[in-house]
Scaffold this motif. Structure first.
Motif, PDB file in Angstrom:
ATOM      1  N   PHE A  15       0.274   1.822   5.455  1.00  0.00           N
ATOM      2  CA  PHE A  15       0.568   2.497   4.192  1.00  0.00           C
ATOM      3  C   PHE A  15       0.701   3.779   4.323  1.00  0.00           C
ATOM      4  O   PHE A  15       1.729   4.553   3.682  1.00  0.00           O
ATOM      5  CB  PHE A  15      -0.968   2.061   3.400  1.00  0.00           C
ATOM      6  CG  PHE A  15      -0.880   3.101   2.225  1.00  0.00           C
ATOM      7  CD1 PHE A  15      -0.421   2.703   0.792  1.00  0.00           C
ATOM      8  CD2 PHE A  15      -1.767   4.242   2.152  1.00  0.00           C
ATOM      9  CE1 PHE A  15      -0.233   3.341  -0.279  1.00  0.00           C
ATOM     10  CE2 PHE A  15      -1.674   5.009   0.812  1.00  0.00           C
ATOM     11  CZ  PHE A  15      -1.158   4.580  -0.109  1.00  0.00           C
ATOM     12  N   ALA A  63       8.614   3.162   0.407  1.00  0.00           N
ATOM     13  CA  ALA A  63       7.865   2.519  -0.707  1.00  0.00           C
ATOM     14  C   ALA A  63       7.776   1.337  -0.171  1.00  0.00           C
ATOM     15  O   ALA A  63       6.579   0.486  -0.303  1.00  0.00           O
ATOM     16  CB  ALA A  63       8.853   2.471  -2.165  1.00  0.00           C
ATOM     17  N   LEU A  64       8.699   0.486   0.383  1.00  0.00           N
ATOM     18  CA  LEU A  64       8.389  -0.903   0.979  1.00  0.00           C
ATOM     19  C   LEU A  64       7.355  -0.856   2.100  1.00  0.00           C
ATOM     20  O   LEU A  64       6.429  -1.767   2.270  1.00  0.00           O
ATOM     21  CB  LEU A  64       9.743  -1.641   1.575  1.00  0.00           C
ATOM     22  CG  LEU A  64      10.723  -2.104   0.277  1.00  0.00           C
ATOM     23  CD1 LEU A  64      12.071  -2.448   0.956  1.00  0.00           C
ATOM     24  CD2 LEU A  64       9.993  -3.084  -0.698  1.00  0.00           C
ATOM     25  N   LEU A  67       3.992  -0.442   0.422  1.00  0.00           N
ATOM     26  CA  LEU A  67       3.519  -1.573  -0.424  1.00  0.00           C
ATOM     27  C   LEU A  67       3.049  -2.736   1.044  1.00  0.00           C
ATOM     28  O   LEU A  67       2.252  -3.363   0.608  1.00  0.00           O
ATOM     29  CB  LEU A  67       5.138  -2.361  -1.036  1.00  0.00           C
ATOM     30  CG  LEU A  67       4.737  -3.775  -1.687  1.00  0.00           C
ATOM     31  CD1 LEU A  67       3.645  -3.672  -2.792  1.00  0.00           C
ATOM     32  CD2 LEU A  67       5.920  -4.278  -1.987  1.00  0.00           C
ATOM     33  N   THR A  68       3.842  -2.757   1.986  1.00  0.00           N
ATOM     34  CA  THR A  68       3.378  -3.751   3.109  1.00  0.00           C
ATOM     35  C   THR A  68       2.134  -3.403   3.409  1.00  0.00           C
ATOM     36  O   THR A  68       0.994  -4.419   3.462  1.00  0.00           O
ATOM     37  CB  THR A  68       4.332  -3.854   4.170  1.00  0.00           C
ATOM     38  OG1 THR A  68       5.577  -3.880   3.829  1.00  0.00           O
ATOM     39  CG2 THR A  68       3.906  -4.743   5.248  1.00  0.00           C
ATOM     40  N   ALA A  70      -0.476  -1.433   1.980  1.00  0.00           N
ATOM     41  CA  ALA A  70      -1.239  -1.635   0.650  1.00  0.00           C
ATOM     42  C   ALA A  70      -1.504  -3.246   0.306  1.00  0.00           C
ATOM     43  O   ALA A  70      -2.652  -3.552   0.004  1.00  0.00           O
ATOM     44  CB  ALA A  70      -0.708  -0.980  -0.549  1.00  0.00           C
ATOM     45  N   GLY A  71      -0.432  -4.105   0.535  1.00  0.00           N
ATOM     46  CA  GLY A  71      -0.698  -5.595   0.390  1.00  0.00           C
ATOM     47  C   GLY A  71      -1.543  -6.118   1.567  1.00  0.00           C
ATOM     48  O   GLY A  71      -2.532  -6.938   1.132  1.00  0.00           O
ATOM     49  N   LEU A  81       3.450 -11.927   0.741  1.00  0.00           N
ATOM     50  CA  LEU A  81       4.053 -10.454   1.036  1.00  0.00           C
ATOM     51  C   LEU A  81       5.366 -10.646   2.123  1.00  0.00           C
ATOM     52  O   LEU A  81       6.329  -9.845   1.795  1.00  0.00           O
ATOM     53  CB  LEU A  81       3.045  -9.926   2.149  1.00  0.00           C
ATOM     54  CG  LEU A  81       2.826  -8.379   2.048  1.00  0.00           C
ATOM     55  CD1 LEU A  81       2.586  -7.617   0.733  1.00  0.00           C
ATOM     56  CD2 LEU A  81       1.949  -8.038   3.264  1.00  0.00           C
ATOM     57  N   VAL A  85       8.478  -8.106   0.165  1.00  0.00           N
ATOM     58  CA  VAL A  85       8.870  -7.274   0.719  1.00  0.00           C
ATOM     59  C   VAL A  85      10.393  -7.393   1.224  1.00  0.00           C
ATOM     60  O   VAL A  85      11.177  -6.648   0.844  1.00  0.00           O
ATOM     61  CB  VAL A  85       8.152  -6.520   1.783  1.00  0.00           C
ATOM     62  CG1 VAL A  85       8.777  -5.405   2.904  1.00  0.00           C
ATOM     63  CG2 VAL A  85       6.542  -6.336   1.225  1.00  0.00           C
TER      64      VAL A  85
END
Length: 210
Positions: A15, A63-64, A67-68, A70-71, A81, A85
């Motif tokens: 993140f 952002a991706l 996102l990974t 944070a996921g 996930l 992504v």
């Protein structure tokens, strides 16, 4: 897949890397990159091509990555996930390489109509479901709905900026009708509207987290 404390720590690291890309490369480095592009043109930048390539992808890729991470921290199931992504990346990548380089007015007309229809659909779902929500969920939902209004407004003025009346994508008409001052005003307005929209989205998540 069982999420462990160590995998959550890895998620925080990933993140952080994504945040560095979005804020450091995408936003902060733009303060140097944009003046260089203005002076030399993007194709003639006095720096290695890989630098401009990374900068060009910094926001979506960052952002991706974020996102990974944070996921992983949020314990999103690995199969979801893995689909989410790469799926987003493929859509962004294909949009970048397949978007036409010549004017297609119908494309903007169709896209504008779809955005308007999707907004109406969101608004209808909001008014149907809001009465059954808790007070906290109603507040978050109201903030999101207000954010969507700002996003729709920004989309409307983007249409006017690129097409009529500013004609940013038609330099001949832009010069003919002397629309540069109006285009600058619309661009500034779009930027401010997007900030309001994102701020309301953030507040809606903040309300939900309490």
């Amino acid at each position: 897949m069982q999420v462990t404390l160590s995998s959550q720590k890895v998620g925080l690291i990933v993140f952080g890397i994504g945040v560095v890309f979005v804020l450091g490369v995408g936003w902060l480095y733009s303060w140097w990159m944009v003046p260089a592009i203005r002076e030399h043109g993007f194709q003639n930048l006095p720096m290695p091509g890989i630098v401009s390539f990374i900068w060009g992808l910094s926001a979506p890729v960052g952002a991706l990555i974020a996102l990974t991470g944070a996921g992983m921290y949020a314990q999103v199931q690995l199969p979801r996930l893995i689909i989410l992504v790469p799926g987003i990346f493929i859509v962004v990548f294909l949009t970048a390489i397949l978007s036409p380089s010549s004017m297609l007015p119908a494309l903007f007309g169709i896209d504008g109509g779809l955005i308007a229809l999707l907004f109406v659909g969101i608004l209808w779902q909001w008014c149907k479901k809001r009465p059954s929500l808790s007070v906290v969920d109603q507040t978050a939902s109201d903030l999101r709905m207000a954010g969507y209004i700002f996003f729709l407004s920004a989309s409307w003025y983007i249409c006017g900026l690129l097409g009529a009346p500013a004609f940013t994508l038609r330099p001949d008409l832009m010069q003919k009708y002397e629309t540069l001052p109006g285009a600058i005003q619309q661009g500034s307005m779009i930027s401010i509207l997007l900030v309001f929209g994102w701020a309301l989205m953030f507040l809606s998540h903040l309300v939900k987290s309490k």
